[in-house]
Structure formats: C-alpha cells, structure tokens
Design a protein around this motif. Structure first.
Motif, PDB file in Angstrom:
ATOM      1  N   LEU A  29      55.221  52.746  57.685  1.00  0.00           N
ATOM      2  CA  LEU A  29      54.218  52.894  56.635  1.00  0.00           C
ATOM      3  C   LEU A  29      54.927  52.962  55.293  1.00  0.00           C
ATOM      4  CD1 LEU A  29      51.239  53.490  55.812  1.00  0.00           C
ATOM      5  CD2 LEU A  29      51.770  55.913  56.121  1.00  0.00           C
ATOM      6  N   ASP A  30      54.537  52.087  54.386  1.00  0.00           N
ATOM      7  CA  ASP A  30      55.123  52.086  53.045  1.00  0.00           C
ATOM      8  C   ASP A  30      54.439  53.180  52.219  1.00  0.00           C
ATOM      9  OD1 ASP A  30      56.199  51.633  50.581  1.00  0.00           O
ATOM     10  OD2 ASP A  30      55.478  49.568  50.380  1.00  0.00           O
ATOM     11  N   ILE A  31      55.046  54.352  52.214  1.00  0.00           N
ATOM     12  CA  ILE A  31      54.446  55.510  51.549  1.00  0.00           C
ATOM     13  C   ILE A  31      54.187  55.256  50.064  1.00  0.00           C
ATOM     14  CG2 ILE A  31      54.749  57.960  51.002  1.00  0.00           C
ATOM     15  CD1 ILE A  31      54.351  57.456  53.948  1.00  0.00           C
ATOM     16  N   GLU A  32      55.061  54.455  49.454  1.00  0.00           N
ATOM     17  CA  GLU A  32      54.972  54.232  48.006  1.00  0.00           C
ATOM     18  C   GLU A  32      53.665  53.552  47.598  1.00  0.00           C
ATOM     19  OE1 GLU A  32      57.159  55.389  45.783  1.00  0.00           O
ATOM     20  OE2 GLU A  32      58.153  56.337  47.496  1.00  0.00           O
ATOM     21  N   ILE A 135      45.416  53.604  59.593  1.00  0.00           N
ATOM     22  CA  ILE A 135      46.630  54.338  59.227  1.00  0.00           C
ATOM     23  C   ILE A 135      46.627  54.655  57.736  1.00  0.00           C
ATOM     24  CG2 ILE A 135      49.138  54.165  59.015  1.00  0.00           C
ATOM     25  CD1 ILE A 135      49.102  52.413  61.551  1.00  0.00           C
ATOM     26  N   GLU A 136      46.297  53.663  56.927  1.00  0.00           N
ATOM     27  CA  GLU A 136      46.322  53.850  55.474  1.00  0.00           C
ATOM     28  C   GLU A 136      45.242  54.819  55.009  1.00  0.00           C
ATOM     29  OE1 GLU A 136      48.179  49.430  54.487  1.00  0.00           O
ATOM     30  OE2 GLU A 136      46.008  49.741  54.457  1.00  0.00           O
ATOM     31  N   ALA A 137      44.059  54.729  55.595  1.00  0.00           N
ATOM     32  CA  ALA A 137      42.987  55.654  55.231  1.00  0.00           C
ATOM     33  C   ALA A 137      43.367  57.084  55.592  1.00  0.00           C
ATOM     34  CB  ALA A 137      41.686  55.258  55.921  1.00  0.00           C
ATOM     35  N   MET A 138      43.966  57.266  56.760  1.00  0.00           N
ATOM     36  CA  MET A 138      44.408  58.597  57.172  1.00  0.00           C
ATOM     37  C   MET A 138      45.508  59.115  56.245  1.00  0.00           C
ATOM     38  SD  MET A 138      44.466  58.159  61.343  1.00  0.00           S
ATOM     39  CE  MET A 138      44.972  59.861  61.668  1.00  0.00           C
ATOM     40  N   ALA A 139      46.453  58.243  55.912  1.00  0.00           N
ATOM     41  CA  ALA A 139      47.561  58.644  55.047  1.00  0.00           C
ATOM     42  C   ALA A 139      47.075  59.060  53.667  1.00  0.00           C
ATOM     43  CB  ALA A 139      48.573  57.508  54.927  1.00  0.00           C
ATOM     44  N   MET A 140      45.929  58.519  53.241  1.00  0.00           N
ATOM     45  CA  MET A 140      45.338  58.917  51.954  1.00  0.00           C
ATOM     46  C   MET A 140      44.563  60.217  52.060  1.00  0.00           C
ATOM     47  SD  MET A 140      43.928  55.553  49.977  1.00  0.00           S
ATOM     48  CE  MET A 140      42.714  55.112  51.209  1.00  0.00           C
ATOM     49  N   ILE A 199      49.872  61.913  59.142  1.00  0.00           N
ATOM     50  CA  ILE A 199      50.356  60.678  59.767  1.00  0.00           C
ATOM     51  C   ILE A 199      51.529  60.112  58.983  1.00  0.00           C
ATOM     52  CG2 ILE A 199      48.878  59.018  58.525  1.00  0.00           C
ATOM     53  CD1 ILE A 199      49.462  58.949  62.294  1.00  0.00           C
ATOM     54  N   LYS A 200      51.588  60.440  57.693  1.00  0.00           N
ATOM     55  CA  LYS A 200      52.693  59.968  56.857  1.00  0.00           C
ATOM     56  C   LYS A 200      54.031  60.481  57.367  1.00  0.00           C
ATOM     57  CE  LYS A 200      50.983  61.432  52.911  1.00  0.00           C
ATOM     58  NZ  LYS A 200      50.740  61.663  51.477  1.00  0.00           N
ATOM     59  N   ASN A 201      54.033  61.702  57.907  1.00  0.00           N
ATOM     60  CA  ASN A 201      55.283  62.283  58.404  1.00  0.00           C
ATOM     61  C   ASN A 201      55.794  61.566  59.644  1.00  0.00           C
ATOM     62  OD1 ASN A 201      54.976  64.235  56.397  1.00  0.00           O
ATOM     63  ND2 ASN A 201      53.858  65.613  57.769  1.00  0.00           N
ATOM     64  N   VAL A 202      54.869  60.943  60.383  1.00  0.00           N
ATOM     65  CA  VAL A 202      55.222  60.274  61.637  1.00  0.00           C
ATOM     66  C   VAL A 202      55.612  58.813  61.404  1.00  0.00           C
ATOM     67  CG1 VAL A 202      54.394  59.661  63.944  1.00  0.00           C
ATOM     68  CG2 VAL A 202      53.618  61.779  62.866  1.00  0.00           C
TER      69      VAL A 202
END
Length: 222
Positions: A29-32, A135-140, A199-202
């Motif tokens: 996942l590209d956190i940036e 994934i992206e929605a969860m990361a937000m 999820i970002k941590n994973v």
C-alpha cells in the motif's frame, strides 16, 4: 491482524502442486497517496466505486440503498466509475429512487479525495480478488461494508463487526441493514473506522517488502 496468514488460504484456489509449494503475498500500500482520515462530521453519502459491469453487482447496492433510503432520506448514493452497464444502472436507480437521491459521477483520478468524507463505502461485488478500493477506503479510516465474496477478497481484510462489516453475497436486506447500523450508531461507525485504519500497519510498503525479502531468502537457500 495476521493478514499474511489469512492470505495463504487463497492457495486453495490453485492446483495442488502450487498450493503446497506456493505462498501468497499482498501488494504493498502506497501510504503517501492515501489521504488522512476525515475529521469532523461525515457527509451523508453512501459511496461505491468500480467498473460498471456485472461482477460488481451495483444493482444490489442500488436496491439495498433504496431500502435504506426509506428511513434515511437525507442520504445520497454516489457510484463512481464507468462501464457497459452505466445506462442500465442509471435507469434502475431512477426506477427506485428520487432523482436527487443518487448520482453517477463517472470515473475520476481523484477518487480518494472525493469519497474520504462520505459516511460509508460499500462494495457489492459477486466476486473479487484483493479489492484495492476496499484497502484504500479502510486505510483512510472510512466505515466499510462489503459482500463476503469469493475468492475471499474482503474477508481477508475485514474482521466482521470490528473493522468493517461483511454481508452475504447478493442479500439485499443484509446489505441495507448494515448501512442502517453504520448510519444510526456513530459510536459503532467511529469504532470500525479507527480499526480499519490499522490496515496501513499491515500493508505498508516496507512491511510487505520485508515479507518478500524473507520469502526470496528462503527459496535462495532451498
């Protein structure tokens, strides 16, 4: 969340030879590029996104929202994306909802920015791989609802009731009830949002890269 262990269950979808010898690793996942979690009151929108084709089963989302709308008429359904079923889906929404209760904004290169303030993200697919949009929605830190579709897809990401909601594939009432739960309990919506963000941590690129390094080191020794 031991996502890497859960991902290995996807091996059962391959030939037995690959199942025994293979390993499943997630994409990083590209956190940036992930917007920061929304702060303050959320906009009363239910959002979905994806190619407007049969796999995504947007008629299910539209019908479930129409049931939800009967007791939550201050909400709007927004479905982002384009595809062969666009006109058919618009006609279906028109047959079930008032004109100001839904919209199809089309494709956008700024999807995450446009949906980050919405009350919930909903995936209604009949089947998926590993859905990046979830994934992206969860990361937000969005409240996420998804069908529990094969080959596992969202069930590898969502712990039902903890960091999101899973509903059976094709079940309108279950999907509508899940929307109601998120809309009617701010405490619950905040809880699953905060858990989802982890999820970002994973899936952080560095974490996934380390798993790749471990795997490559292992096979180089073999």
């Amino acid at each position: 969340m031991d996502l890497f262990f859960k991902l290995n269950k996807q091996q059962v979808f391959f030939h037995q030879i690959y199942e025994k010898k293979g390993i499943v690793l997630p994409n990083p996942l590209d956190i940036e590029r992930i917007p920061k979690p929304w702060e303050g009151d959320r906009v009363k929108e239910v959002v979905g996104a994806g190619r407007l084709d049969k796999q995504k089963n947007f008629p299910l989302l539209i019908e479930a929202f129409a049931k939800f709308y009967k007791s939550h008429s201050d909400y709007v359904l927004k479905i982002y994306g384009d595809g062969p079923l666009r006109e058919e889906l618009i006609r279906y929404a028109e047959s079930l909802l008032p004109k100001d209760a839904y919209c199809f904004p089309g494709r956008t290169t700024e999807l995450l920015e446009k949906i980050k303030s919405a009350s919930m993200f909903v995936l209604s697919s009949d089947y998926e791989g590993m859905p990046n949009v979830v994934i992206e929605a969860m990361a937000m830190g969005m409240p996420v609802i998804s069908t529990d579709c094969p080959s596992g897809g969202s069930s590898y990401l969502i712990q039902n009731g903890n960091n999101g909601i899973l509903t059976p594939v094709g079940e309108v009432d279950a999907l509508s009830e899940a929307m109601c739960k998120v809309a009617e309990s701010e405490k619950f919506a905040i809880k699953i949002s905060r858990e989802a963000e982890k999820i970002k941590n994973v899936l952080d690129a560095e974490v996934v890269a380390e798993k790749w390094r471990e795997y490559l080191d292992e096979i180089s020794k073999g």
